[in-house]
Design an enzyme around this catalytic site. Sequence first.
Site, mmCIF file in Angstrom:
data_model
loop_
_atom_site.group_PDB
_atom_site.id
_atom_site.type_symbol
_atom_site.label_atom_id
_atom_site.label_comp_id
_atom_site.label_asym_id
_atom_site.label_seq_id
_atom_site.Cartn_x
_atom_site.Cartn_y
_atom_site.Cartn_z
ATOM 1 N N LYS A 132 -5.667 7.026 -4.013
ATOM 2 C CA LYS A 132 -4.892 7.979 -3.202
ATOM 3 C C LYS A 132 -5.670 9.299 -3.108
ATOM 4 C CE LYS A 132 -0.880 5.415 -4.647
ATOM 5 N NZ LYS A 132 0.546 5.330 -4.827
ATOM 6 N N HIS A 152 -0.267 1.135 4.075
ATOM 7 C CA HIS A 152 0.319 1.473 2.773
ATOM 8 C C HIS A 152 1.667 2.156 2.987
ATOM 9 C CE1 HIS A 152 1.004 3.433 -1.061
ATOM 10 N NE2 HIS A 152 0.224 2.493 -1.576
ATOM 11 N N GLU A 181 4.019 -4.941 -1.748
ATOM 12 C CA GLU A 181 4.350 -3.763 -2.554
ATOM 13 C C GLU A 181 5.763 -3.308 -2.207
ATOM 14 O OE1 GLU A 181 0.725 -1.388 -3.904
ATOM 15 O OE2 GLU A 181 1.097 -0.792 -1.842
HETATM 16 P P1 PGA Z 1 1.717 2.615 -8.251
HETATM 17 O O1 PGA Z 1 1.167 2.599 -6.748
HETATM 18 O O2 PGA Z 1 0.914 1.610 -9.030
HETATM 19 O O3 PGA Z 1 1.497 4.030 -8.728
HETATM 20 O O4 PGA Z 1 3.149 2.232 -8.188
HETATM 21 C C1 PGA Z 1 0.855 1.393 -6.112
HETATM 22 C C2 PGA Z 1 0.315 1.686 -4.746
HETATM 23 O O5 PGA Z 1 0.659 2.719 -4.194
HETATM 24 O O6 PGA Z 1 -0.467 0.924 -4.178
#
Ligand code: PGA
Length: 258
Positions: A15, A99, A171
């Site tokens: 990110k 995403h 996700e």
């Molecule tokens: P996280 O994020 O592991 O912090 O939940 C996953 C992602 O955003 O791909």
Amino acid sequence: MVNPQRKSIITGNWKMYKTIEEGLKFIQGLIPLVQSDELPLVYLAVPYTMLESASKITKNTKVTIGAQNMNDASEGAFTGEIAARMLKEAGAQFVILGHSERRTYFHEDNAFINKKVKRATQENLPCVLCIGESEEEREAGLSFEVIQKQLLECFNGLTQKDILKCMVAYEPKWAIGTGKTATAEIAQEMHHHCRQFVGENWGEDIANKMIIQYGGSVKPENAKALMEQPDIDGLLVGGASLSLDFFSQIVNYNTSTV
Ligand code: PGA
């Protein structure tokens, strides 16, 4: 679970974290910890600024560098945007598309993501297409419907050959950055459904080859149970990928002692 038809891949999504200096130091530390052939491949989606230097230091290692987003146009007057060709030139070997943070904060919808997926495949840049339902959608019993729609609309118009250049990351929105992981059983159920749906729409061969990663609060403590599921081929890790200790334990989930 290791399936001879599919590679096992653990992806870190950094990110908007880490400067070039911080990122390169992390990667140098990571390489020796994930080098064994027994381990999954490691993908790292880094900030644009370190694509070039990170790609250089990971040549001939198990670590593959990619980007977190791109524009759908090949080039143009789109201030602040970046094109697939530019990512490739800087060394990116894959790109994350759709995403949930892009969908939520930047209002990306399936139609726009579809254009990006088309551009990425046209440029031979493999993509990780993210799908997943919200908490309200899950509570309303709509989880399957939501991911089916996302798959249909984001892969709309793609040839089978192009779909094979894509991976999927399931996700669930309610699990991203919240500390609430889907149980291995819920994740397996969703992955299985997703694979079945891919099979019905684009053929069994594609379904068997499709790499489907799970993402959402993956930690060293839950990585093994998730990876043991037959339809979970990998993990997409956000928060825990920022810690060398946690991320390397996740990649070494089979021998990790947590
Ligand atoms: P996280 O994020 O592991 O912090 O939940 C996953 C992602 O955003 O791909």
